[in-house]
Design an enzyme around this catalytic site. Sequence first.
Site, PDB file in Angstrom:
ATOM      1  N   PRO A 130     -18.075  37.486 -51.180  1.00  0.00           N
ATOM      2  CA  PRO A 130     -18.401  38.459 -49.872  1.00  0.00           C
ATOM      3  C   PRO A 130     -19.528  39.326 -50.190  1.00  0.00           C
ATOM      4  O   PRO A 130     -20.208  39.920 -49.221  1.00  0.00           O
ATOM      5  CB  PRO A 130     -16.845  39.438 -49.792  1.00  0.00           C
ATOM      6  N   GLY A 133     -24.376  36.629 -51.568  1.00  0.00           N
ATOM      7  CA  GLY A 133     -24.762  35.330 -50.731  1.00  0.00           C
ATOM      8  C   GLY A 133     -25.978  34.764 -51.261  1.00  0.00           C
ATOM      9  O   GLY A 133     -25.929  34.164 -52.419  1.00  0.00           O
ATOM     10  N   PHE A 158     -16.825  31.349 -47.880  1.00  0.00           N
ATOM     11  CA  PHE A 158     -17.570  30.651 -46.929  1.00  0.00           C
ATOM     12  C   PHE A 158     -17.889  29.214 -47.890  1.00  0.00           C
ATOM     13  O   PHE A 158     -18.852  28.797 -48.029  1.00  0.00           O
ATOM     14  CB  PHE A 158     -18.992  31.152 -46.893  1.00  0.00           C
ATOM     15  N   ARG A 268     -33.417  12.144 -14.779  1.00  0.00           N
ATOM     16  CA  ARG A 268     -33.161  13.598 -13.947  1.00  0.00           C
ATOM     17  C   ARG A 268     -34.524  13.816 -12.990  1.00  0.00           C
ATOM     18  O   ARG A 268     -35.650  13.901 -13.225  1.00  0.00           O
ATOM     19  CB  ARG A 268     -32.833  14.721 -14.708  1.00  0.00           C
ATOM     20  N   GLY A 340     -31.053  22.272 -18.603  1.00  0.00           N
ATOM     21  CA  GLY A 340     -30.353  23.311 -17.656  1.00  0.00           C
ATOM     22  C   GLY A 340     -29.052  23.559 -17.771  1.00  0.00           C
ATOM     23  O   GLY A 340     -28.545  23.633 -19.060  1.00  0.00           O
ATOM     24  N   GLU A 364     -27.502  27.780 -48.119  1.00  0.00           N
ATOM     25  CA  GLU A 364     -28.416  27.277 -49.298  1.00  0.00           C
ATOM     26  C   GLU A 364     -29.868  28.133 -49.314  1.00  0.00           C
ATOM     27  O   GLU A 364     -30.569  27.708 -49.644  1.00  0.00           O
ATOM     28  CB  GLU A 364     -28.809  25.976 -49.276  1.00  0.00           C
ATOM     29  N   GLU A 368     -35.529  33.874 -44.718  1.00  0.00           N
ATOM     30  CA  GLU A 368     -35.974  34.939 -45.513  1.00  0.00           C
ATOM     31  C   GLU A 368     -36.234  34.821 -46.816  1.00  0.00           C
ATOM     32  O   GLU A 368     -37.352  35.175 -47.529  1.00  0.00           O
ATOM     33  CB  GLU A 368     -35.352  36.208 -45.001  1.00  0.00           C
TER      34      GLU A 368
END
Length: 382
Positions: A130, A133, A158, A268, A340, A364, A368
């Site tokens: 927690p 990370g 996680f 389309r 759309g 992983e 940043e």
Amino acid sequence: MSSWSLWPWPFFEERHRDLAARVGAWSCPVDGEVHEAELGEACRAIARSLGAGGFLDCVVPREGEKVDVRAVCVAREAISYTSVLADNVIAMQGIGTGALWLHGTPEQKDAYLDPVRRGERIAAFALTEPGAGSDVASITTTARRDGGDYVLDGGKTFISNAPFADHYIVVARTGEAPGARGLTAFIVDAGTPGMVAGDPIHLMAPHPLAPLTFENCRVPAANVIGEPGKGFGIAMATFDIFRTSVGAACVGMARRAMHETLARMRERRLFNATMAEIPGVQTKLADMSIDLDLAALAVYRAAWVKDTTGGRCSREVSIAKFAGTEAAGRIIDAAVQLWGGLGVTRGSVVEQLYREVRPARLYEGASEVQKLVIARNLIAGA
């Protein structure tokens, strides 16, 4: 899987092209999006199928063999094109055993690797907490020596494949030195008293994930991987291999979105023409194609460098992870825009890909963090 112009590139040898063809022909035993209550059963079925096809050999190399990072990337790209859940399975079979085939004892390898390689057992890697990370050095889960055992206390979160994995590679603080130098990697088998999995964590796209709690969890000293105090290096060595393949998996997702969008634009009609005939749509498709090729170049350059030099290659790996995940996000976002209303309709291919690709910029090592690795590598070499 649709073929594309990547395979003649000089990064690849014939074995990689053969693997791409074999994995591209593989049929996932689980069709469509899986309900969260069925994720464990689905992942085991996929693992058995991947093992039977020999594809888990890419991520769990046999004794005396080195991991072929290009093969890992080729396999993950092809598999993620078909099923992102299946990509999670092959990735975690590798990440959850990497510490073992890199640093394990012969006894540890004999006990754990073959069943995972065959898809009979499910592997997991428990690192994130927690409060820790991307900052692995801040891990607070402790492991204290008590006679012939270590006693683990703390919590992880996680954790992919929790709670149904058969074993977990757990990194805990043993205190040989401050920060990253005082961590150790352990094998903790499912059912070990004192290890408890919490309620599933629900992500935007179905993914097997839960927290783990350790309370007076006793693990034999024989379950230490490598040397005490070397757990940070063991974890980073594993990520140095698999971070590149995260980019490859995202290239596979982006390529699926590209192909689905091309087909839809040709069919389309809008303003008395197919959408493919509209110049604005053409420029958007060109942007997607440029992003896709540049991402693939970054990924397979890093894989080639890793395979041919055998070194850490941290800068190339971080560029590959960053480029692959960020480009895939842009490509799939553009696909949603071109589709759309159907692009945001639950159940459409691009809507599912949109939800599935977003976490890749976080796990992983967030984007940043990859930038920091790249910059520090540049500064150190200046």
